[in-house]
Design an enzyme around this catalytic site. Sequence first.
Site, PDB file in Angstrom:
ATOM      1  N   ASP A 153      40.302  58.978  55.628  1.00 12.63           N
ATOM      2  CA  ASP A 153      40.573  57.702  56.292  1.00 12.63           C
ATOM      3  C   ASP A 153      39.302  57.217  57.002  1.00 12.63           C
ATOM      4  O   ASP A 153      38.417  58.012  57.279  1.00 12.63           O
ATOM      5  CB  ASP A 153      41.699  57.922  57.315  1.00 12.63           C
ATOM      6  CG  ASP A 153      42.302  56.602  57.754  1.00 12.63           C
ATOM      7  OD1 ASP A 153      41.916  55.563  57.207  1.00 12.63           O
ATOM      8  OD2 ASP A 153      43.161  56.625  58.652  1.00 12.63           O
ATOM      9  N   GLN A 191      34.949  47.038  59.664  1.00 12.77           N
ATOM     10  CA  GLN A 191      35.303  47.741  60.892  1.00 12.77           C
ATOM     11  C   GLN A 191      34.403  48.937  61.154  1.00 12.77           C
ATOM     12  O   GLN A 191      34.739  49.830  61.913  1.00 12.77           O
ATOM     13  CB  GLN A 191      36.760  48.196  60.831  1.00 12.77           C
ATOM     14  CG  GLN A 191      37.722  47.032  60.845  1.00 12.77           C
ATOM     15  CD  GLN A 191      39.159  47.495  60.980  1.00 12.77           C
ATOM     16  OE1 GLN A 191      39.553  48.068  61.978  1.00 12.77           O
ATOM     17  NE2 GLN A 191      39.952  47.241  59.957  1.00 12.77           N
TER      18      GLN A 191
END
Length: 696
Positions: A216, A247
């Site tokens: 992740d 991000q």
Amino acid sequence: MLEELNNKQKEAVLYNDGPLLIIAGAGAGKTKTLTTKIAYLIEHEHISPYSILAITFTNKAAKEMQERVINLVGEYAKNMQISTFHSFGLRVLRENYDELGYDRNFVIMDSDDSLTVVKKILKELDLDPKMFNPNAIRNKISSCKNEMISPREYERFASSEFEKVVLEVYTKYEDKLKKNNSVDFDDLLILPIKLFKNNDDILDKYQERFKYILVDEYQDTNQAQYILTKLLASKYRNICVVGDENQSIYSFRGANYRNILNFEKDYKEAKVIKLEQNYRSTENILDAANSVIKNNSSRKDKNLWSDKGKGDKIIYFRSYDEKDEAHYVARNIKKLLDSGKSADEIAVLYRTNAQSRTIEEEMLKENIPYRVVGSFYFYSRKEIKDLMAYLRLIHNSKDNVSLTRVINSPKRGIGLKTIASLNEKADRLGVSIYEAIDSGKELEFKNTIEDLKKVSENVTLTELIDKVLDTTGYRKELESEGTLEADIRLENLEEFKSITRAFEDRDGLISLEDFLFEVSLVSDRDEYQDGANKVSLMTIHAVKGLEFNDVFVVGLEEGIFPHMNSLMENSELEEERRLMYVAITRAKERLYLINARRRMLYGKDSINPPSRFIGEIDSNLIESSEEKKEEATVKINKEENFYTEEQEWNVGDYAYHDTFGAGRVVEVSGSLVSVAFKMPYGIKKLMKNHKSLKKV
DNA sequence: CTGCGTGGCATTTTT
DNA sequence: TGCCACGCAG
């Protein structure tokens, strides 16, 4: 299981044969997709949980993910490995310390400890820490390690004086850590890589075990993490990574968002799935986020959309100063709470930890329940670190860093001179400081630790802690102080015991060794608990992965956000912009953007123009707060009294003009300055001392 | 060795 | 502004 997913998410869950890249925008249901995928692997593909390795960004995320998978497929899923890169590295290390030349009872040093070591080395080398910033050296060493550059290899790069010092310190640093039988955070990644590269059979064992690997937040992996992943995945190639390059906000510690952009080059057969539907925010909020991020150059094309409707406009408020800013935030939070909103669903976000203070004061004043996530977190408090140092010393007496930390705390009359001579003796004999002790008050200290070692074999951890606090006199010293501060410290130590007790309740007995390892990898974000019914105050870095109904972003000023140090490099400015993107996309319903005309900064009054990021948002998405107009007029009158003194101008100075906004001085002549403002204003000639023009 | 006072200083984000 | 290193007196 698949019912609740959209088509793209379903596709991502079902594709389990070979490399898969999931590009997931903010709020696109990434965690849900990942957990369902794991559950699907177990339930439908009949993959043993034991063969699955999932890497998350925090320990808390790992725990949550595990719980969600267990909910889907049952307790059986407990056998899978879900952890952060660092905990995974630690696990490998604990299984192979011998091959890597460490003792079983090695300890992990946190970044504070590393800094202490660097300072100590500078002293030994007789180098002035004012000339060579210990922090900068530590960071440089860390980035070398993350890029897998050994001291020997660094020799080829080191040309400037600073770099040569770094090289020297780096070499000694590695040496010291090894002698202390300790590893730092970076070692947790590097040592497993070394292990795998030098031992094919061991690598093969891990490859055989972890046939399915999921990572992740892939945009935040650094070089070492990247290589580690690649090594593990190279045999079966069942690797699924999830991320969003928009991000990526950790490049300052070596993260490289290009890892995500290059995934398709690394794995030619890779499948790419984009999750573009956002389930979190209103359209206005998403549009704002998109309009900011589109100013960045290198990114994959992605089109986040939402079907939640336009929603409220984004509220912009320019306050008079930082107190006014905090007051505005508190007042509006109060309004929200009064209208029945839950405090859990409100967050105040800022760029730097230092900004929390003013907000905090205001929250106290207004009696708003709040918590500060991060900043000064539990495990970095002095008394906790002292206690931990005692525990580590009991576990591993070679730990010189812990020993020097507590040998004179509480005061035992063992001062710098004694420690220095012990140090020297230890070096001469090639042993640890602990081993070098054979006389004086130091010996009493050593005997105390020896006694505690024996005690530790027969009592629970919680009991041991009480013993430590009593026999070392640590508790007594605090008690005799009688100050409020000492009382708080005592309370914190009690709190610490409730943590160990919780461990004992969970696992039955927990060994000192297991506890030390577990605790050394908790981050401040891991302390964050849902359902506290408090307003959250935190940095934007800390808020990643969370969401709130109402989000207040404060300090939106040039020099603060974007931060001063990032204005020179375009790449750094782009990272600030991604940070802004993360901040905006945390909001579900309402977003408040706030800044201050003037603010106390480092003890000085400073005036900052509004952040450029505000200007990047389409103005029809923004509504200026009503309060702004009333207050602004009052405040502007006030301000006029302040700025009539002479202003010295030089070419290159940053300026701020009430009408034209931010600009930069291009010429100074007599009583006039020429300032270049953003379009449509262009270059303007102005009076040097005009009230409307301020130096920034 | 310890405690206190001063002066100088740097100030991003953190597993 | 607040922290830390340093110097000095007891």
